[in-house]
Scaffold this motif. Sequence first.
Motif, short mmCIF file in Angstrom:
data_model
loop_
_atom_site.label_atom_id
_atom_site.label_comp_id
_atom_site.label_asym_id
_atom_site.label_seq_id
_atom_site.Cartn_x
_atom_site.Cartn_y
_atom_site.Cartn_z
N ASP A 18 0.92 -1.19 0.20
CA ASP A 18 0.18 0.07 -0.06
C ASP A 18 0.85 1.45 0.16
OD1 ASP A 18 -1.87 1.79 0.18
OD2 ASP A 18 -3.05 0.86 1.97
N PRO A 19 1.06 2.15 -1.13
CA PRO A 19 1.76 3.06 -1.21
C PRO A 19 1.28 4.48 -0.34
CG PRO A 19 0.30 3.14 -3.06
CD PRO A 19 -0.01 1.86 -2.42
N ASP A 20 -0.03 4.45 0.31
CA ASP A 20 -0.56 5.46 0.86
C ASP A 20 -1.32 4.98 1.90
OD1 ASP A 20 -1.30 7.94 1.33
OD2 ASP A 20 -2.80 8.15 -0.05
N PRO A 21 -0.93 4.43 2.80
CA PRO A 21 -1.72 3.90 4.02
C PRO A 21 -2.43 4.83 4.75
CG PRO A 21 0.41 3.57 4.48
CD PRO A 21 0.60 3.96 3.12
N SER A 22 -3.59 4.35 5.26
CA SER A 22 -4.43 5.38 6.09
C SER A 22 -4.15 5.15 7.68
CB SER A 22 -5.94 5.01 6.06
OG SER A 22 -6.55 5.69 7.22
N PRO A 23 -3.85 6.15 8.33
CA PRO A 23 -3.65 6.02 9.75
C PRO A 23 -4.85 5.62 10.74
CG PRO A 23 -3.97 8.56 9.02
CD PRO A 23 -3.98 7.42 8.10
N LYS A 29 -9.40 12.46 1.49
CA LYS A 29 -9.59 11.87 2.67
C LYS A 29 -10.76 10.97 2.69
CE LYS A 29 -12.87 15.79 3.60
NZ LYS A 29 -14.15 15.10 3.21
N ASN A 30 -11.69 11.21 1.56
CA ASN A 30 -12.81 10.10 1.45
C ASN A 30 -11.98 9.06 0.89
OD1 ASN A 30 -14.03 12.40 2.23
ND2 ASN A 30 -15.57 11.91 0.76
N GLY A 31 -10.97 9.12 -0.22
CA GLY A 31 -10.46 8.13 -0.85
C GLY A 31 -9.73 7.14 0.32
N GLN A 32 -9.35 7.38 1.31
CA GLN A 32 -8.90 6.66 2.33
C GLN A 32 -9.73 5.21 2.47
OE1 GLN A 32 -6.94 8.22 6.07
NE2 GLN A 32 -8.88 9.54 5.62
N ILE A 33 -10.71 5.19 2.17
CA ILE A 33 -11.97 3.97 2.42
C ILE A 33 -12.66 3.35 1.22
CG2 ILE A 33 -12.28 4.76 4.98
CD1 ILE A 33 -15.06 5.36 2.50
N VAL A 82 -5.25 4.14 -4.21
CA VAL A 82 -4.66 4.54 -5.29
C VAL A 82 -5.03 6.02 -5.75
CG1 VAL A 82 -5.05 2.38 -6.44
CG2 VAL A 82 -6.98 4.08 -6.68
N GLN A 83 -5.75 6.72 -4.76
CA GLN A 83 -6.44 8.09 -5.31
C GLN A 83 -5.00 9.22 -5.46
OE1 GLN A 83 -9.20 8.45 -6.50
NE2 GLN A 83 -10.02 6.49 -6.11
N ARG A 84 -4.26 9.03 -4.33
CA ARG A 84 -3.12 10.23 -4.24
C ARG A 84 -2.41 10.07 -5.32
NH1 ARG A 84 -1.52 13.26 -0.19
NH2 ARG A 84 -2.59 11.96 1.36
N ASP A 85 -1.73 9.06 -5.73
CA ASP A 85 -0.85 8.68 -6.71
C ASP A 85 -1.36 8.81 -8.09
OD1 ASP A 85 1.18 7.82 -4.94
OD2 ASP A 85 1.29 5.91 -5.25
N MET A 137 -6.16 18.08 -3.78
CA MET A 137 -4.90 18.21 -3.04
C MET A 137 -4.12 19.13 -3.71
SD MET A 137 -3.43 14.53 -4.81
CE MET A 137 -1.65 14.89 -4.28
N GLU A 138 -3.27 19.63 -3.00
CA GLU A 138 -2.35 20.92 -3.20
C GLU A 138 -1.46 20.56 -4.54
OE1 GLU A 138 0.77 24.14 -1.30
OE2 GLU A 138 -0.20 22.76 -0.03
N GLU A 139 -1.23 19.36 -4.63
CA GLU A 139 -0.09 19.02 -5.68
C GLU A 139 -0.83 19.09 -7.00
OE1 GLU A 139 1.15 16.34 -1.96
OE2 GLU A 139 -0.43 17.64 -2.66
N ALA A 140 -2.00 19.06 -6.94
CA ALA A 140 -2.40 18.98 -8.40
C ALA A 140 -2.56 20.45 -8.98
CB ALA A 140 -3.90 18.45 -8.10
N GLY A 141 -2.33 21.31 -8.27
CA GLY A 141 -2.22 22.78 -8.71
C GLY A 141 -3.55 23.18 -9.33
#
Length: 768
Positions: free
Chosen positions: A34-39, A190-194, A203-206, A229-233
């Motif tokens: 999992d590249p972006d695990p939820s806490p 935040k919704n894409g965590q679940i 997969v959503q962040r990547d 997300m901020e990185e999307a500009g």
Amino acid sequence: MSDRKDLLTSAHWGTYRVETRDGRITSMRPFEADPDPSPIGPGILDVLDGPTRIKRPAVRKSWLEQGPGARGDLRGQEAFVEVSWDEAERLVAAELDRVRGTHGNGAIYAGSYGWASAGRFNHAQSNLKRFVNCVGGFTSSVNTYSFAAGEVIVPHVMGHFYPLVYSATSWRSVVAETDLFVAFGGVPLKNGQIAQGGVGRHVQRDAVKAAAQAGVRFVNISPLRSDVMEEAGAEWLAPRPSTDTALMLGLCHTLLAEGLQDGDFLARYTTGFDRFAAYLTGETDGVAKSADWAAPICDLPADTIRDLARRMVKGRTMISIAWALTRQDHGEMAYWAAIALASMVGQIGLPGGGIGFGYSAVNAIGNDLARLPMIALPQGQNAVTDYVPVARITDMLENPGGAYEFDGQHRTYPDIRLVWWAGGNPFHHHQDLNRMRRAWTKPETVIANEWCWNALAKHADIVLPCTVPLERTDIAMTNRDPWLARMDKAVEPPGEARDDHMIFAGIARAMGVEEAFTEGRTPEEWIRWIYDRTRQSAAEREIELPSLDELREKGTHQIPPSEEPHVMLKGFRADPDGHPLDTPSGRIELFSEVIAGFGYDDCPPHPAWLEPAEWLGQGRGLHLMSNQPKGKLHSQLDHGAHCRSLRPDGREVLSLHPEDAAARGIGDGDRLRVFNARGWCLATAALSDGVRPGVVQMATGAWYDPAVDAEGRPGCRHGNPNVLTLDKGTSRLAQGPIAHSCIVEVEIDRSGLEPAPFAPPQLVTRGR
């Protein structure tokens, strides 16, 4: 149990490696793939055996001493008496027999809405419904709080809903082909965590990062800048909430007025455009739905609307419609207008173009994988045909025998005497909780399967303590994620908590239907039955799965992605006659003769702007956006360590623009009272210029902690925004919730009230 370091579990927010020592869990580590695990997941560890854990069956004191119907007004306030499992089973069996014998099975409401467990076998609602069907059935619910308006309107327009939502054009296609990604409601990570059924790989962040790096331009249309997300500009457009439909109509009118619509697509793939166009131009009502008309409604410049419309047809455009857009007054219209806009752009069925319903609403949207044909625990046949729309539960309890309309039907609310909930929490999902709490006093009996003393458990009469996934064996397996995982029993449950299947098997035994419920299978045999049949169905689709023993040996299994990026409605685009939609015309219906026949004044037969019951255009108050939380799933694990860390003073956080704060004398970190005519709740102020002026944002999911203020008005000390939201149907068509059409005011809190949502009720001995 011996110490273990090779245990696995899965949840709606991720898969974890579990370690134990001396019979206790010492750590939960994210799955290495999992590249972006939820806490969120490890937040359960400190509450597994904490003071809120329900360890023995418990019965509300008045109900136990005086019988069904006694002092329903004391639900949520009264002490409980712990009883043995034998007594609990006898009490439940006798009450079920009384209700169905006197009032019929239709008097039992077991809709039990909620997310339950990621495990395929230990799914609470499936076990509940299977059991109640063994004794004659129950009144059920239909649709969801997530997107009820979409669930009803989209089948009228495009033939189906769920197959479209969960077969969205894949992120791979977006990255490769999309030029412009227009996100109504954003792409909230935040919704894409679940995701339902478990998550192996987030997969959503990547995906968003890859799209931005590939040159995809994002437009975030939301009152919250953080919804992309901020990185999307992303370019941020912040219209007034609940005006999305007006904005889409202004975009549609611009395309039509400037001759930019795709006439060939409209002619071949849609029906009714001429009648929709007559509304756009004002031919039918004298009001052209132009950018100049939309601008003062949305509070956006008309030139901004025109410019966006022109950009949408210059390249490949994906229109994403957040699920939240359905949760506003007339939410049907927002989805229908978005479909009309995508039809006019003309890219539905093309790689990277068209429309998608809720990218990052859950992790599964845009996932590119071979769909696993899932076998679930059979629920049997419900002999009761009556049902209610899920968001009309309070109406049902308040108004037995009352008439209402739903999707062209004239229906009557049933007379519910017994409510049974397992795997969900209506004191989270529902709107206007103060009103619902009053209605909740009316049933004669409320039964809850719960593991912790949340508001549902406290407002029940009989509480049956259940286990959590870490305390039982199962399989994580879903058609929405590429990873299968074994779920190990890591620890013994505290006290006398039982798996849901065991709970129902015991009651079934007391009622003489144990064989019908279990079919002679143990839980292990049921798990194997479900898995083996899923494996067989998968093989028929040329998806190879390991045997159950092999899966348990290696722990996880990944289903390879499809070879080509998925494109939603590709077949329809290629051959609309060979692959027609399941609508009366076989095409996208921009005007519906079926809906026209219903005669609803609150749901016209084409996309239209109808003023919401509450919005900023009325010139008062602040618009409350009660969106999904980032530290939990709905209300699950609100009491866990991770979620508690996000609100150090115990109150939910309310974000507001500095201008609105200054006008009210509010500083960052101040304790607030948020209120309207329906109720109040307490919050902590967080000033942010990422919130549109005139809007305040407060996540849902805080455990309902009812109290009355000095004037006797009901509210919530902890910060549950659903004490403020309006409990009204989107329209007579869908009867969905409208939580996002809500006006409030905010002031400094001087009440002195402190939250105490995580305290268990008083437990007393019999007769005390």
